[in-house]
Design a protein around this motif. Structure first.
Motif, PDB file in Angstrom:
ATOM      1  N   ALA A 456       0.829  -1.208   0.000  1.00 43.51           N
ATOM      2  CA  ALA A 456       0.000   0.000   0.000  1.00 43.51           C
ATOM      3  C   ALA A 456       0.861   1.255   0.000  1.00 43.51           C
ATOM      4  CB  ALA A 456      -0.941  -0.014   1.204  1.00 43.51           C
ATOM      5  N   ASN A 457       1.917   1.281   0.819  1.00 42.43           N
ATOM      6  CA  ASN A 457       2.815   2.437   0.827  1.00 42.43           C
ATOM      7  C   ASN A 457       3.513   2.604  -0.514  1.00 42.43           C
ATOM      8  OD1 ASN A 457       3.294   3.948   3.569  1.00 42.43           O
ATOM      9  ND2 ASN A 457       2.905   1.815   4.122  1.00 42.43           N
ATOM     10  N   HIS A 458       3.912   1.488  -1.110  1.00 41.39           N
ATOM     11  CA  HIS A 458       4.591   1.528  -2.404  1.00 41.39           C
ATOM     12  C   HIS A 458       3.681   2.136  -3.476  1.00 41.39           C
ATOM     13  CE1 HIS A 458       7.506  -0.182  -5.407  1.00 41.39           C
ATOM     14  NE2 HIS A 458       6.428  -0.037  -6.179  1.00 41.39           N
ATOM     15  N   GLU A 459       2.471   1.588  -3.611  1.00 44.17           N
ATOM     16  CA  GLU A 459       1.563   2.083  -4.641  1.00 44.17           C
ATOM     17  C   GLU A 459       1.098   3.506  -4.344  1.00 44.17           C
ATOM     18  OE1 GLU A 459       1.297   0.560  -7.326  1.00 44.17           O
ATOM     19  OE2 GLU A 459       2.188  -1.327  -6.706  1.00 44.17           O
ATOM     20  N   ALA A 460       0.911   3.836  -3.060  1.00 45.82           N
ATOM     21  CA  ALA A 460       0.535   5.209  -2.705  1.00 45.82           C
ATOM     22  C   ALA A 460       1.652   6.183  -3.043  1.00 45.82           C
ATOM     23  CB  ALA A 460       0.184   5.287  -1.217  1.00 45.82           C
ATOM     24  N   GLY A 461       2.905   5.743  -2.951  1.00 43.95           N
ATOM     25  CA  GLY A 461       4.028   6.580  -3.342  1.00 43.95           C
ATOM     26  C   GLY A 461       3.988   6.919  -4.819  1.00 43.95           C
ATOM     27  N   HIS A 462       3.712   5.900  -5.663  1.00 43.81           N
ATOM     28  CA  HIS A 462       3.558   6.158  -7.097  1.00 43.81           C
ATOM     29  C   HIS A 462       2.432   7.158  -7.349  1.00 43.81           C
ATOM     30  CE1 HIS A 462       6.444   3.281  -8.497  1.00 43.81           C
ATOM     31  NE2 HIS A 462       5.802   2.225  -8.015  1.00 43.81           N
ATOM     32  N   ALA A 463       1.274   6.896  -6.723  1.00 34.35           N
ATOM     33  CA  ALA A 463       0.102   7.734  -6.980  1.00 34.35           C
ATOM     34  C   ALA A 463       0.334   9.170  -6.524  1.00 34.35           C
ATOM     35  CB  ALA A 463      -1.113   7.136  -6.278  1.00 34.35           C
ATOM     36  N   GLU A 470       4.076  17.884 -12.661  1.00 37.22           N
ATOM     37  CA  GLU A 470       3.371  18.434 -13.822  1.00 37.22           C
ATOM     38  C   GLU A 470       3.372  17.487 -15.005  1.00 37.22           C
ATOM     39  OE1 GLU A 470       3.646  22.253 -16.884  1.00 37.22           O
ATOM     40  OE2 GLU A 470       5.022  22.070 -15.200  1.00 37.22           O
ATOM     41  N   HIS A 471       4.515  16.897 -15.301  1.00 35.58           N
ATOM     42  CA  HIS A 471       4.640  16.112 -16.527  1.00 35.58           C
ATOM     43  C   HIS A 471       4.417  14.622 -16.319  1.00 35.58           C
ATOM     44  CE1 HIS A 471       6.079  19.703 -18.462  1.00 35.58           C
ATOM     45  NE2 HIS A 471       7.067  19.826 -17.583  1.00 35.58           N
ATOM     46  N   ALA A 472       4.134  14.192 -15.095  1.00 36.02           N
ATOM     47  CA  ALA A 472       3.849  12.778 -14.867  1.00 36.02           C
ATOM     48  C   ALA A 472       2.471  12.445 -15.419  1.00 36.02           C
ATOM     49  CB  ALA A 472       3.925  12.451 -13.377  1.00 36.02           C
ATOM     50  N   ASN A 473       2.291  11.192 -15.795  1.00 38.02           N
ATOM     51  CA  ASN A 473       1.017  10.780 -16.376  1.00 38.02           C
ATOM     52  C   ASN A 473      -0.082  10.791 -15.315  1.00 38.02           C
ATOM     53  OD1 ASN A 473       2.203  10.254 -18.891  1.00 38.02           O
ATOM     54  ND2 ASN A 473       2.870   8.234 -18.201  1.00 38.02           N
ATOM     55  N   PRO A 474      -1.274  11.320 -15.630  1.00 40.66           N
ATOM     56  CA  PRO A 474      -2.360  11.369 -14.649  1.00 40.66           C
ATOM     57  C   PRO A 474      -2.831   9.980 -14.249  1.00 40.66           C
ATOM     58  CG  PRO A 474      -3.145  12.002 -16.825  1.00 40.66           C
ATOM     59  CD  PRO A 474      -1.662  11.907 -16.925  1.00 40.66           C
ATOM     60  N   LEU A 475      -3.199   9.851 -12.986  1.00 36.46           N
ATOM     61  CA  LEU A 475      -3.589   8.563 -12.424  1.00 36.46           C
ATOM     62  C   LEU A 475      -5.005   8.188 -12.846  1.00 36.46           C
ATOM     63  CD1 LEU A 475      -2.752   6.337 -10.287  1.00 36.46           C
ATOM     64  CD2 LEU A 475      -4.081   7.682  -8.659  1.00 36.46           C
ATOM     65  N   VAL A 476      -5.236   6.898 -13.042  1.00 37.40           N
ATOM     66  CA  VAL A 476      -6.569   6.385 -13.336  1.00 37.40           C
ATOM     67  C   VAL A 476      -7.046   5.471 -12.220  1.00 37.40           C
ATOM     68  CG1 VAL A 476      -7.942   4.980 -14.918  1.00 37.40           C
ATOM     69  CG2 VAL A 476      -6.250   6.568 -15.819  1.00 37.40           C
ATOM     70  N   LYS A 477      -6.175   4.565 -11.766  1.00 38.14           N
ATOM     71  CA  LYS A 477      -6.602   3.549 -10.810  1.00 38.14           C
ATOM     72  C   LYS A 477      -5.383   2.975 -10.117  1.00 38.14           C
ATOM     73  CE  LYS A 477      -8.808  -1.039 -10.802  1.00 38.14           C
ATOM     74  NZ  LYS A 477      -9.454  -2.050 -11.657  1.00 38.14           N
ATOM     75  N   VAL A 478      -5.521   2.666  -8.822  1.00 38.94           N
ATOM     76  CA  VAL A 478      -4.459   2.018  -8.047  1.00 38.94           C
ATOM     77  C   VAL A 478      -5.083   0.862  -7.275  1.00 38.94           C
ATOM     78  CG1 VAL A 478      -2.659   2.283  -6.307  1.00 38.94           C
ATOM     79  CG2 VAL A 478      -3.253   4.210  -7.773  1.00 38.94           C
ATOM     80  N   THR A 479      -4.399  -0.279  -7.231  1.00 40.43           N
ATOM     81  CA  THR A 479      -4.904  -1.436  -6.511  1.00 40.43           C
ATOM     82  C   THR A 479      -3.759  -2.160  -5.825  1.00 40.43           C
ATOM     83  OG1 THR A 479      -6.068  -3.554  -6.737  1.00 40.43           O
ATOM     84  CG2 THR A 479      -4.717  -2.859  -8.589  1.00 40.43           C
ATOM     85  N   ILE A 480      -4.087  -2.791  -4.696  1.00 35.44           N
ATOM     86  CA  ILE A 480      -3.108  -3.645  -4.013  1.00 35.44           C
ATOM     87  C   ILE A 480      -3.515  -5.112  -4.106  1.00 35.44           C
ATOM     88  CG2 ILE A 480      -2.343  -1.846  -2.438  1.00 35.44           C
ATOM     89  CD1 ILE A 480      -4.095  -3.152  -0.283  1.00 35.44           C
ATOM     90  N   VAL A 481      -4.521  -5.391  -4.952  1.00 32.16           N
ATOM     91  CA  VAL A 481      -4.921  -6.780  -5.185  1.00 32.16           C
ATOM     92  C   VAL A 481      -3.916  -7.392  -6.152  1.00 32.16           C
ATOM     93  CG1 VAL A 481      -6.724  -8.289  -6.084  1.00 32.16           C
ATOM     94  CG2 VAL A 481      -7.336  -6.221  -4.819  1.00 32.16           C
ATOM     95  N   PRO A 482      -3.310  -8.546  -5.819  1.00 31.17           N
ATOM     96  CA  PRO A 482      -2.346  -9.166  -6.737  1.00 31.17           C
ATOM     97  C   PRO A 482      -2.980  -9.430  -8.101  1.00 31.17           C
ATOM     98  CG  PRO A 482      -2.250 -10.212  -4.590  1.00 31.17           C
ATOM     99  CD  PRO A 482      -3.437  -9.306  -4.559  1.00 31.17           C
ATOM    100  N   ARG A 483      -2.262  -9.101  -9.121  1.00 35.03           N
ATOM    101  CA  ARG A 483      -2.774  -9.264 -10.492  1.00 35.03           C
ATOM    102  C   ARG A 483      -1.606  -9.700 -11.364  1.00 35.03           C
ATOM    103  NH1 ARG A 483      -7.180  -7.342 -13.439  1.00 35.03           N
ATOM    104  NH2 ARG A 483      -7.964  -6.143 -11.684  1.00 35.03           N
ATOM    105  N   GLY A 484      -1.736 -10.883 -11.993  1.00 33.71           N
ATOM    106  CA  GLY A 484      -0.628 -11.408 -12.785  1.00 33.71           C
ATOM    107  C   GLY A 484       0.552 -11.725 -11.880  1.00 33.71           C
ATOM    108  N   LYS A 485       1.734 -11.231 -12.217  1.00 31.95           N
ATOM    109  CA  LYS A 485       2.924 -11.428 -11.395  1.00 31.95           C
ATOM    110  C   LYS A 485       3.127 -10.300 -10.396  1.00 31.95           C
ATOM    111  CE  LYS A 485       5.542 -14.135 -14.793  1.00 31.95           C
ATOM    112  NZ  LYS A 485       6.803 -14.253 -15.562  1.00 31.95           N
TER     113      LYS A 485
END
Length: 670
Positions: A456-463, A470-485
Motif C-alpha cells: 500500500a505504501n509503495h503504490e501510494a508513493g507512485h500515486a 506536472e509532466h507525470a502521467n495522470p492517475l486512473v486507478k491504483v490497486t493492491i490486489v495481486p494481479r498477474g505477477k
C-alpha cells in the motif's frame, strides 16, 4: 466504374487432354517387387529335391552329414558330406556350390524317426539329426529386407512432410520447390475491401495509388508513368498490415497471393530460391495481381550478419533470388509486391532501394479518434447498455492496437457472461482493460499484514508523486490486489505526445521511483517489490544519456545506429566514455530518487491518508486521490491536448474524390 484490364487480357488457353503423369510411388513398387523376386530366386547354395524312397537309399549309405526335420511342414533338408557329392549329384557334382542341399518331402516326422532309428541300428550311420517347428519364409524375407523397406518408408514420410504437398497433386518430393502461396482469386466471395478497415486513414490514402493503377493501368502508362514495383508496410504488430494488403487486392479486384517469409526456408539447399522463382512464375500468369509476403524479415535480413558467418546460408540465397526476380519483370507487367514487417531496420539495403521496395507505408498505432472508430466497429455485435461510451474507452486505451481493442471487446463480453449479465457494461470493459494490461486478479494469494502495508505504501508513493508532478502521467486507478505477477499495480493515462522533452522524462522517472522512496521513508526498509520500477528507470536513464544526448557531461551525442548495421563486436566509445556513461546514469537516477523522497516528505500526511484508504478499500480511483490532494493544476493541459486532437479530426478536410477508389472505414483487423 468498370474494371479496365484490357492491357492484361490474354487469349484463353486451349483445354488439352490430360496427359500421363509419372508417379514416384510406382518406382517404389517396382523396386519392392524386384527385391522380393530376387529373394525368392537367388540362393548361394544348390538345392536338389528328391523322393522319400531315394532319400532312404542314400541315407542308408551314410552320405548325409546333417539332417534338419521341419515338423509342421513334413519336410527335411540334408547337407551332404564332402567326398559324397558324386553319389548324390553324379555327373553334375562339378557344377554344384560349396554347400549343396537336399530337399525331401517326408510322410511325417514320426515315420522319419522310425526310419532313422532302424538305419542307425542296421547301418551304423553317423548323420546328426535336429527337429524344428518349421521355417517361415515371410519372416526370413522381413529379416533380410525389413531394414531396407523401413528406410524407404521413412524417406517417403520425410519427403511428404518437407514438401508440404506444395503445388498440389501427386509428385511428393518433386513438389518441394513449388511456392506455397495461398491464392485469393478475384471471384472469391469473401473479399476484403477498405470498408472492412477502420482507422489507418493515412495509410489507405497512400496506398490508393496502387489500387488505381491495378484498376486502370492505361491512365498511367499512356503518360509514361511507372507504378512502384513494391510497397513495404511497416508498423507494430496488430495494427492491420495484413488486412490492409488484402483490402488493396479486394478494392482492385485482382488475384492475391499470400504467404509468409518463413515459407521460403527449408532444410534443403536451394528450395527457397526455387520457391521464389515458382511464385513469380505463377504471379506473371495471373497478372495483374498482388503478391503479399508477410514477415519478410524472415528472408530479407541484412546479408553478412548471420551467426554462421561465411558459410553458405540458405536465407541469403533466397534473398538473392528475390532481389533478382523483383528486377526481372517489367514495370508494367501488372505484378505488385506488398510486404509487411515490424523490423524494417534489419532489412537488407538492396531490398529497400528504388526499383524494388521503393515505397514504405507506415501503419502506426491508432490515435484517439481512430481508436474511437475501431471501438465503434467492435461494439456493434456486442449487447451493451447506455453506460458504455466509445470515446471514453478510446481515452482509456492509449497505445492499444486494433487487435488489442478487438481483444478488449471480446474479453469484456466474456467477463459479463461469467457474471450472468444481460448486457455488457462500462465496468466490464474497464475490467477487461485491467486484465489485458495487468493480468487476472489473484485474490486467493495469501499476503501478511506487513506485506499489505508495504504494498500500500509503495503504490501510494507512485500515486502521490504522479499527482503532484506536472509532466507525470495522470492517475486512473491504483490497486493492491495481486494481479498477474504483480502484488500491486497503478494505471495511468499517458499523454499521446509526438516528442518528449527532458523535463517530462525526469518527471516520469521520479514518479516511477516513488514506490521505492515511500518504502524507505515510511517503512524504514526496502523490498524486492520495486525490481520492475528499477529496470524501467535504468533503461530510461541509459536512453537519455546514450541515445537522446540529454546528459550534462555527454551532451548532443547519440550512440545508436538507426540503419540496423550496428557496431559489430566493439562499442562505438572508449572505456573512459563507458565509465562516464555509467556515472551519468547513476547521477540521474540518484537525483530523481532524492527528489521523490523530498516530495513525499513534504506530503507525508496526505500520503498516509492515501495508503490507509488503499489498505481499507484495496482499489482507489482518480476521485479518491483528488479528494485528498485536491485538483491537479495541470489537468487543463491534458484536456487541451485531447481537445486539439478532436478539433484536428473535425477540421480535417475530406479526401478528394477518386474516380477509382472510394474507401470507407468501418472495421479493423482482429
Amino acid at each position: 466504374m468498370e474494371n479496365n484490364n484490357n492491357a492484361f487480357n490474354k487469349p484463353p488457353k486451349n483445354n488439352k487432354t490430360k496427359m500421363f503423369r509419372f508417379n514416384l510411388y510406382w518406382m517404389y513398387g517396382i523396386i519392392f517387387i524386384m527385391l522380393a523376386a530376387l529373394y525368392m530366386t537367388n540362393d548361394s547354395s544348390t538345392r536338389k529335391e528328391m523322393g522319400w524312397t531315394e532319400f532312404q537309399k542314400l541315407a542308408n549309405q551314410n552320405v548325409f552329414e546333417k539332417i534338419t526335420v521341419f515338423n509342421k511342414k513334413n519336410t527335411l533338408e540334408a547337407t551332404i558330406k564332402k567326398g559324397q557329392l558324386g553319389v548324390v549329384f553324379k555327373e553334375d557334382s562339378a557344377l554344384v556350390g560349396d554347400s549343396p542341399m537336399v530337399f525331401v518331402k517326408i510322410p511325417s516326422a514320426d515315420k522319419f524317426s522310425d526310419f532313422y532309428d532302424k538305419a542307425v541300428e542296421k547301418n551304423n550311420i553317423d548323420t546328426s539329426v535336429s527337429f524344428e517347428e518349421g521355417d517361415d519364409t515371410f519372416w526370413n524375407f522381413f529379416i533380410s529386407f525389413g531394414p531396407i523397406i523401413l528406410l524407404v518408408l521413412v524417406w517417403i514420410f520425410l519427403m511428404k512432410r518437407m514438401s508440404g504437398n506444395a503445388g498440389g497433386g501427386a509428385g511428393g518430393v518433386f513438389s518441394v520447390g513449388k511456392a506455397k502461396a495461398q491464392l485469393f482469386d478475384k471471384d472469391n466471395d469473401k473479399k476484403v475491401t477498405f470498408k472492412d478497415v477502420a482507422g489507418l486513414s493515412e495509410a489507405k490514402q497512400e496506398i490508393e495509388e496502387i489500387v488505381a493503377f491495378l484498376r486502370n493501368p492505361e491512365k498511367y502508362t499512356e503518360l509514361g508513368g511507372k507504378i512502384p514495383k513494391g510497397a513495404l508496410l511497416v508498423g507494430p504488430p496488430g495494427t492491420g498490415k495484413t488486412l490492409l494488403a488484402k483490402a488493396v487486392a479486394g478494392e482492385a479486384n485482382v488475384p492475391f497471393f499470400s504467404l509468409s517469409g518463413s515459407d521460403f526456408v527449408e532444410m534443403f539447399v536451394g528450395v527457397g530460391a526455387s520457391r521464389v522463382r515458382d511464385l513469380f512464375r505463377q504471379a506473371k500468369e495471373k497478372a495483374p495481381c498482388i503478391v503479399f509476403i508477410d514477415e519478410i524479415d524472415a528472408v530479407g535480413r541484412a546479408r553478412g550478419k548471420n551467426a554462421n558467418m561465411n558459410s553458405n546460408d540458405e536465407r541469403e540465397n533466397t534473398l538473392n533470388q528475390l532481389l533478382t526476380e523483383m528486377d526481372g519483370f517489367g514495370s508494367n507487367s501488372g505484378v505488385i509486391i506488398l510486404a509487411a514487417t515490424n523490423r524494417a531496420d534489419i532489412l537488407d539495403k538492396a531490398l529497400l532501394r528504388a526499383g524494388r521496395f521503393d515505397r514504405q507505408i507506415h501503419v502506426e498505432l491508432p490515435d484517439l479518434n481512430e481508436r474511437k472508430e475501431i471501438f465503434g466497429v467492435h461494439l456493434r455485435p456486442i449487447k451493451i447498455d447506455e453506460s458504455v461510451d466509445a470515446e471514453f474507452l478510446a481515452r482509456q486505451t492509449p497505445g492499444f492496437s486494433g487487435a488489442d481493442i478487438a481483444n478488449v471487446c471480446n474479453e469484456a463480453a466474456l467477463i459479463a457472461a461469467r457474471g450472468l449479465k444481460k448486457f455488457v457494461q462500462k465496468e466490464d470493459f474497464m475490467n477487461a482493460v485491467d486484465r489485458i494490461v495487468g493480468g487476472l486478479e489473484k485474490r486467493s494469494k495469501i499476503t501478511t499484514a506487513e506485506e499489505r502495508r508495504s504494498i500500500a505504501n509503495h503504490e501510494a508513493g507512485h500515486a502521490s508523486i504522479s499527482w503532484l508532478l506536472e509532466h507525470a502521467n495522470p492517475l486512473v486507478k491504483v490497486t493492491i490486489v495481486p494481479r498477474g505477477k504483480a502484488l500491486g499495480a497503478a494505471w495511468y493515462l499517458p499523454e499521446e505526445r509526438q516528442i518528449t522533452n527532458k523535463e517530462q522524462l525526469l518527471d516520469e522517472m521520479c514518479a516511477t521511483l516513488g514506490g521505492r522512496a515511500a518504502e524507505e521513508l515510511f517503512m524504514g526498509k526496502i523490498s524486492t517489490g520495486a525490481s520492475n520500477d528499477l529496470e524501467r528507470v535504468t533503461k530510461q536513464a541509459y536512453a537519455m544519456v546514450v541515445y537522446f544526448g540529454m546528459s550534462d557531461k555527454l551532451p548532443n551525442l547519440n550512440y545508436y545506429d538507426s540503419t540496423g548495421q550496428e557496431w559489430g563486436f566493439t562499442k562505438p566509445y572508449s572505456e573512459d566514455t563507458a565509465k562516464l556513461i555509467d556515472s551519468e546514469v547513476q547521477n540521474i537516477i540518484n537525483t530523481e530518487y532524492a527528489r521523490a523522497k523530498r516530495i513525499l516528505q513534504e506530503n507525508a500526511e496526505k500520503h498516509h491518508q492515501l495508503a490507509n484508504v488503499l489498505l481499507e478499500r484495496e482499489v482507489i480511483y482518480t476521485e479518491d486521490v483528488e479528494h485528498i490532494f485536491g485538483k491537479r493544476p495541470w489537468i487543463s493541459r491534458s484536456q487541451e491536448i485531447l481537445d486539439l486532437q478532436e478539433k484536428a479530426a473535425e477540421d480535417k478536410p475530406e479526401p478528394a474524390a477518386n474516380p477509382d477508389v472510394q474507401p470507407e472505414a468501418t472495421e479493423t483487423e482482429q
